[in-house]
Design an enzyme around this catalytic site. Structure first.
Site, mmCIF file in Angstrom:
data_model
loop_
_atom_site.group_PDB
_atom_site.id
_atom_site.type_symbol
_atom_site.label_atom_id
_atom_site.label_comp_id
_atom_site.label_asym_id
_atom_site.label_seq_id
_atom_site.Cartn_x
_atom_site.Cartn_y
_atom_site.Cartn_z
ATOM 1 C CG ASP A 157 2.703 -96.268 -10.357
ATOM 2 O OD1 ASP A 157 2.238 -97.407 -9.612
ATOM 3 O OD2 ASP A 157 2.203 -95.223 -9.872
ATOM 4 C CE LYS A 220 1.192 -92.359 -11.884
ATOM 5 N NZ LYS A 220 2.303 -92.534 -10.819
ATOM 6 C CE LYS A 256 -1.079 -92.845 -8.929
ATOM 7 N NZ LYS A 256 0.262 -93.483 -8.501
#
Lengths: 320, 286
Positions: A157, A220, A256
């Site tokens: 991430d 995300k 996400k």
């Protein structure tokens, strides 16, 4: 929308000949987002009623999409191991509860998580690139990424350079993401846009396209480290972006939302949004994740209410 | 004389959850009649989800309320009595609507005020009466102190004000928080009492009041795993066994319905029913 151009450019993760001017023209050529309309649409979908058998299915799906996250300065190896145990078997008294998708930790604890989760099927995600601000030299951010991958993380991430993005230096952001993409090797790359700092939904749409063109496997919303985290309208815009991107290029990118998702109701609202915006192709842990920790207990409590018929309480689940 | 052209402003009777006055999540209501069978008001008809929300609110309020000093809880209960006294006429009116005579209604309201004062006085004395310093064979002090048990589900009796106060005050004085199902046919004084509680420095969520069908709500409260004790004062005799069974899931302390003469001096039984005893060993000389 200039999707034709993109298709001609073969615009997927292997894009190499991107000029600052072309990128800027492309991103600013994206249609603007109707802010009020997005909020209204998200609100309307949030009112959908999901009950009984559909709710039971939604809860299990939501559990299987959770990226169980601990990103505190006070994290210890013991805490990560406890979280991993919970990830593999969320409700020790009920084996029919699905395992979560992944455990998300800082890079230095990725190795601990990898060992704890060996053989469980739960992936290890690691934040990297000087999370959460991303304010470090590129070399340091790449070293961070490589260390996490070397420790065994299969999902990375990363955070984008919001400063550069807001200053209009899209090429720098693009090249950063592409460089981290290379450093990831086989690991999946989730690109955190930190939408709370991007100010407008137009920027969210641009950042989504930018990240996808640079090779993101997932986009995300947030780090969870600033007050404004994932919201339904922001997620709606991102889901539209991945839907349009697949229509243009054929490549399917995941989404996400992270941060601020605390209740089962929140989680189910996101699932409805996914189904109605991007479509059922995204209703799988491979394409949609929920970055959260506290929501898992609420999902388990609701699940137990459905299986036992009585309301449960927080006393019967772990304190994370 | 009131102006003949002025429209009356009628009160909407809602629930009391977490210090706020929401309508029932279900959107339902039911008609409350006066003593002669005439229309009095519509009251909210709470659903099981309102029970769930109320328990969540009560659980959230518990750490703060139980951590207050006993002295402070006593002050707040006394404050409730003060606020109730100030609304005496309103409560007398509501009780008369339900068929009580003027004198009887006045006595009931005075009794309710006095009941709050009585329990307020107990707040900082309860530990002395229900606790003890225990003699042990060693160089230790050994104390047993009463601790609140947690969240208490209360099925309030039919007596709409004095009965209600007589079951709520003893539950919360020791630091418990309560979810109360008000008297089914006479719920209006309970909601007016909620307005008193909301203006008495009582933290939101310490008392939550639901109106509606006892038969519908009580089983959810009894089986709820996050409720620690159950007061069945107002439960119908034929339902008690089933409710006790439902309450056994997490070993709730259950107080069965007893004598219903609410005017009598209550004694400490209702307070001590919702206490747990904590015993601490402490070395002498440290």
């Amino acid at each position: 929308m200039p999707m034709g151009d993109l298709r001609d450019a073969g615009g997927v993760s292997t894009e190499t000949h991107t000029s600052a001017a072309e990128l800027r023209a492309f991103l600013h050529g994206l249609p603007g987002v109707d802010r009020v309309g997005a909020a209204e649409r998200a609100d309307r979908l949030a009112g959908r009623s999901v009950k009984a058998a559909a709710k039971a299915e939604a809860i299990d799906l939501a559990i299987s999409m959770v990226d169980l996250t601990t990103l505190e300065g006070a994290d210890t190896a013991g805490k990560v191991r406890a979280l991993c145990a919970k990830a593999a078997r969320p409700d020790p008294s009920d084996a029919s509860v699905p395992r979560v998708a992944a455990v998300c930790v800082y890079p230095d604890l990725a190795g601990v998580a990898v060992r704890a989760l060996a053989g469980t099927g739960v992936a290890v995600a690691s934040v990297a690139t000087a999370f959460p601000s991303g304010r470090a030299p590129l070399e340091a951010r790449l070293a961070d990424t490589r260390a996490a991958v070397a420790a065994g993380a299969t999902e990375i991430d990363m955070v984008i350079d919001r400063g550069a993005f807001l200053a209009g230096d899209y090429l720098k952001v693009f090249e950063d993401i592409a460089a981290v993409r290379d450093a990831c090797g086989p690991a999946h790359l989730k690109v955190i846009l930190e939408t709370g700092e991007l100010a407008t939904l137009d920027n969210v749409r641009r950042a989504s396209w930018l990240a996808m063109r640079a090779g993101a496997d997932f986009i995300k919303t947030s780090t969870g480290k600033i007050p404004v985290a994932a919201t339904l309208p922001v997620t709606l815009v991102m889901l539209e972006a991945v839907r349009d991107y697949r229509a243009a290029t054929g490549r399917q990118v995941g989404v996400k939302p992270a941060g601020g998702i605390k209740t089962t109701k929140d989680a189910i609202r996101y699932l409805v949004l996914v189904n109605e915006t991007a479509g059922p192709d995204w209703l799988s842990p491979a394409r949609f994740r929920l970055g959260a920790s506290s929501v898992l207990n609420d999902l388990l409590m609701q699940r137990r209410k459905l299986t036992t018929g009585v309301y449960s309480g927080p006393d019967y689940f772990t304190v994370d | 004389m009131p102006d003949a052209t002025r429209l009356t402003v009628r009160k909407t009777y809602k629930l009391f959850i977490g210090g706020a006055f929401p309508r029932s999540e279900s959107g339902r209501s039911y008609v409350v009649d006066d003593a002669k069978g005439g229309f009095l008001a519509n009251a909210s008809r709470a659903s099981r989800k309102d029970v769930r929300d109320a328990v969540t609110a009560a659980r959230k309020a518990f750490p703060g309320w139980s951590a207050r000093t006993a002295y402070n809880r006593g002050q707040i209960l006394y404050r409730v009595a003060e606020m109730l006294e100030g609304r005496r006429d309103q409560f007398v009116g509501e009780l008369r609507d339900l068929g009580l005579g003027k004198a009887a209604a006045g006595t009931a309201v005075d009794g309710a005020v006095d009941r709050w004062v009585w329990y307020a006085g107990w707040a900082d004395k309860l530990a002395a009466v229900a606790g003890s310093a225990n003699p042990v064979a060693g160089p230790f002090f050994n104390f047993s102190t009463p601790e609140p048990t947690g969240t208490v589900g209360v099925i309030a009796p039919d007596d709409p004000l004095l009965g209600l106060v007589s079951v709520v005050a003893p539950a919360i004085v020791s630091g418990n928080t309560a979810v109360v199902v008000a008297a089914e046919r006479a719920p209006l004084p309970a909601i007016t009492l909620a307005e008193v509680l909301a203006t008495s420095d009582l933290p939101g969520g310490v008392v939550n009041i639901l109106t509606g069908s006892r038969a519908e709500l009580a089983p959810w409260l009894a089986s709820h795993m996050d409720v620690n004790a159950l007061d069945l004062a107002g439960a119908a005799a034929e339902d008690v066994a089933a409710l006790e069974e439902a309450a056994a899931g997490n070993l709730k302390r259950v107080l069965r319905p007893g004598a219903q003469d609410w005017a009598r001096t209550p004694g400490t039984g209702r307070m001590t029913a919702f206490l747990e005893t904590k015993t601490v060993w402490h070395p002498v000389g440290v």
